[in-house]
Enzyme design. Structure first.
Site, PDB file in Angstrom:
ATOM      1  N   ASP A 159      19.276 -12.863  -8.953  1.00 58.02           N
ATOM      2  CA  ASP A 159      18.437 -13.785  -8.733  1.00 58.02           C
ATOM      3  C   ASP A 159      17.521 -13.455  -7.233  1.00 58.02           C
ATOM      4  O   ASP A 159      17.300 -12.292  -6.890  1.00 58.02           O
ATOM      5  CB  ASP A 159      19.259 -15.146  -7.572  1.00 58.02           C
ATOM      6  CG  ASP A 159      18.556 -15.861  -7.311  1.00 58.02           C
ATOM      7  OD1 ASP A 159      17.793 -16.404  -7.818  1.00 58.02           O
ATOM      8  OD2 ASP A 159      19.114 -16.552  -6.579  1.00 58.02           O
ATOM      9  N   SER A 160      16.009 -13.780  -7.808  1.00 60.12           N
ATOM     10  CA  SER A 160      15.074 -13.886  -6.844  1.00 60.12           C
ATOM     11  C   SER A 160      14.556 -13.778  -5.518  1.00 60.12           C
ATOM     12  O   SER A 160      14.032 -13.264  -5.185  1.00 60.12           O
ATOM     13  CB  SER A 160      13.819 -14.385  -8.127  1.00 60.12           C
ATOM     14  OG  SER A 160      13.867 -15.260  -7.036  1.00 60.12           O
ATOM     15  N   GLY A 161      15.832 -14.759  -5.259  1.00 60.65           N
ATOM     16  CA  GLY A 161      15.559 -15.003  -3.917  1.00 60.65           C
ATOM     17  C   GLY A 161      14.972 -16.702  -3.746  1.00 60.65           C
ATOM     18  O   GLY A 161      14.909 -17.534  -2.191  1.00 60.65           O
ATOM     19  N   ASP A 195      10.385 -18.559  -7.837  1.00 61.73           N
ATOM     20  CA  ASP A 195      10.239 -19.656  -7.600  1.00 61.73           C
ATOM     21  C   ASP A 195      10.628 -20.159  -6.145  1.00 61.73           C
ATOM     22  O   ASP A 195      10.557 -20.269  -5.342  1.00 61.73           O
ATOM     23  CB  ASP A 195      10.892 -20.688  -8.767  1.00 61.73           C
ATOM     24  CG  ASP A 195      12.504 -20.257  -8.252  1.00 61.73           C
ATOM     25  OD1 ASP A 195      12.799 -19.383  -7.428  1.00 61.73           O
ATOM     26  OD2 ASP A 195      13.475 -21.457  -8.888  1.00 61.73           O
ATOM     27  N   GLN A 203      11.259 -25.513 -13.118  1.00 57.36           N
ATOM     28  CA  GLN A 203      11.466 -26.388 -12.488  1.00 57.36           C
ATOM     29  C   GLN A 203      11.302 -27.889 -12.207  1.00 57.36           C
ATOM     30  O   GLN A 203      10.948 -28.669 -13.243  1.00 57.36           O
ATOM     31  CB  GLN A 203      11.373 -25.628 -11.355  1.00 57.36           C
ATOM     32  CG  GLN A 203      11.291 -24.982 -10.314  1.00 57.36           C
ATOM     33  CD  GLN A 203      12.616 -24.660  -9.476  1.00 57.36           C
ATOM     34  OE1 GLN A 203      13.926 -26.093  -9.520  1.00 57.36           O
ATOM     35  NE2 GLN A 203      13.911 -23.304  -9.489  1.00 57.36           N
ATOM     36  N   GLY A 226      17.088 -25.844  -9.676  1.00 54.45           N
ATOM     37  CA  GLY A 226      16.626 -26.893  -9.379  1.00 54.45           C
ATOM     38  C   GLY A 226      17.631 -28.094  -9.358  1.00 54.45           C
ATOM     39  O   GLY A 226      17.082 -29.300  -9.342  1.00 54.45           O
ATOM     40  N   ASP A 268      25.805 -19.205 -13.688  1.00 57.64           N
ATOM     41  CA  ASP A 268      26.509 -18.592 -12.580  1.00 57.64           C
ATOM     42  C   ASP A 268      26.665 -19.874 -11.938  1.00 57.64           C
ATOM     43  O   ASP A 268      26.574 -20.368 -12.107  1.00 57.64           O
ATOM     44  CB  ASP A 268      25.766 -17.609 -12.835  1.00 57.64           C
ATOM     45  CG  ASP A 268      24.402 -17.973 -11.569  1.00 57.64           C
ATOM     46  OD1 ASP A 268      24.922 -18.489  -9.989  1.00 57.64           O
ATOM     47  OD2 ASP A 268      23.766 -19.352 -11.904  1.00 57.64           O
ATOM     48  N   HIS A 320      42.251 -15.309 -11.062  1.00 60.47           N
ATOM     49  CA  HIS A 320      42.843 -16.737 -11.785  1.00 60.47           C
ATOM     50  C   HIS A 320      41.649 -17.560 -12.307  1.00 60.47           C
ATOM     51  O   HIS A 320      41.408 -17.786 -13.950  1.00 60.47           O
ATOM     52  CB  HIS A 320      43.984 -17.391 -11.824  1.00 60.47           C
ATOM     53  CG  HIS A 320      43.672 -18.478 -11.991  1.00 60.47           C
ATOM     54  ND1 HIS A 320      44.984 -18.347 -12.905  1.00 60.47           N
ATOM     55  CD2 HIS A 320      43.017 -19.832 -11.521  1.00 60.47           C
ATOM     56  CE1 HIS A 320      44.392 -20.385 -13.653  1.00 60.47           C
ATOM     57  NE2 HIS A 320      43.801 -20.538 -13.064  1.00 60.47           N
TER      58      HIS A 320
END
Length: 376
Positions: free
Chosen positions: A92-94, A146, A194, A221, A271, A340
């Site tokens: 992820d870019s931040g 973004d 977005q 988003g 994710d 689990h």
């Protein structure tokens, strides 16, 4: 990176495909365990591969940049060599931290200035700099920088933010295309759609993102507090525009029900920290519903955590034992619950894939959604 579409469900927009990277193939739909700081909490890499059958994991640019730092990662030969995971990695870019760290960041056209949550030091993230950082981390799939807007979000702000995200994307692509990977394998850049929960903004963003012609696309988003119906509506709008021959990644989603409903709308990749975070806090996901293992009702229940799962087939971890571990604050409790939940999530998307290929997904999904929503 290559993506091959293998099957489509006749009664929904669900798809099954295969993503090929230099670190291995990923069969979609897929759930990606989150390893923010270079580790999926409470899980060994061996367990990720052999027990959970994870095909790709995540790292986070902001957190890895701060600790252990780029010097360490570069000396190690990238995150794969540093953490010992030899499968695909996505970073992820931040951009999510632009949303979550509102009290310690300032947004300008140039980029975002953060104050470190570790020591208060100031750091500037620009689209160009984030591309360089992710090159150094060494992920197979890297995300464009973004702004992830909050919910609720005023329309004017969402529109202005979206336009800036698109300008940042152009800068990301320019920087990505003029630089090379550092460790001898290819890397791929995904743009991010977005637009908050506004249909016209989502449509505009999906069209702009598609025009860049990258190898895959993401939707950001969402899952930031909006009702699930809004999430599904925006996902459907976007999936109707994004190209069918590229993988679609819905970021930060979600519950097992969210996964199935969004798979039905055409999403390929997911994710979320929910299976790991909720597991550490005693919430278990099963094919029959949700268990809060802290509840008194499980105190003397010596049946297996999930009789239908093969994860702990050789060890009788009972509900009563896991409840004891969680209440006692024992690390093993967090490990068992995390394993689990991740195993269940990967089982769920594998089942979805098999049902898509066999043409039975839609009816199976509707039945599963009812079961998964129950509190046991």
């Amino acid at each position: 990176m290559k993506f091959e579409l293998e099957a489509s469900d006749p009664n929904s927009k669900a798809r099954a495909g295969e993503i090929t990277t230099d670190h291995g193939t990923i069969q979609t739909p897929i759930f990606m365990p989150v390893g923010t700081a270079g580790t999926v909490k409470a899980v060994h890499q061996r367990e990720l591969k052999d027990d959970i059958k994870a095909q790709i994991i995540l790292g986070n640019t902001y957190h890895l940049y701060l600790r252990p730092g780029l010097d360490v990662l570069e000396k190690a030969g990238g995150l794969h060599k540093f953490n010992g995971w030899d499968g695909p990695i996505l970073t992820d870019s931040g951009g999510y931290q632009v949303y979550s760290l509102t009290e310690v960041r300032k947004i300008k056209e140039e980029g975002v200035t953060f104050r470190s949550h570790i020591d208060g030091s100031k750091h500037l993230f620009t689209p160009e700099g984030v591309m360089d950082i992710q090159r150094t981390i060494g992920a197979d799939i890297i995300m464009a920088f973004d702004e992830c807007t909050p919910y609720p979000c005023e329309y004017g702000y969402a529109r202005r933010s979206l336009d800036m995200t698109h300008r940042w994307l152009k800068r990301c692509c320019d920087r990505f295309d003029e630089t090379e990977p550092k460790y001898g394998y290819s890397q791929t850049l995904f743009p991010i759609v977005q637009g908050s929960v506004y249909k016209d903004l989502r449509q505009k963003s999906a069209e702009v993102i598609s025009s860049f012609g990258r190898e895959g696309n993401a939707i950001g988003g969402l899952s930031v507090g909006e009702p699930a119906e809004e999430m599904y509506a925006m996902t459907e709008v976007v999936c109707d525009i994004l190209p069918t021959d590229k993988p679609r990644y819905l970021m930060g989603v979600g519950t097992p029900v969210n996964l199935l409903e969004n798979i039905a709308l055409g999403i390929d990749m997911f994710d979320c920290v929910m299976p790991t975070r909720n597991g550490r806090n005693g919430m278990l996901f099963t094919r029959n519903g949700i268990i809060n293992i802290k509840n008194e009702k499980w105190k003397d229940d010596f049946s297996p955590i999930d009789a239908e799962s093969d994860l702990f087939a050789d060890i009788n971890y009972s509900k009563a034992y896991l409840r004891h571990l969680i209440h006692s604050g024992e690390m093993l409790g967090a490990q068992i619950a995390t394993l689990h939940n991740l195993h269940f999530y990967l089982w769920l998307v594998k089942q979805a894939r098999e049902k898509i290929i066999s043409g039975e997904f839609y009816a199976w999904k509707n039945t599963m959604v009812k079961s998964l929503s129950q509190r046991l």
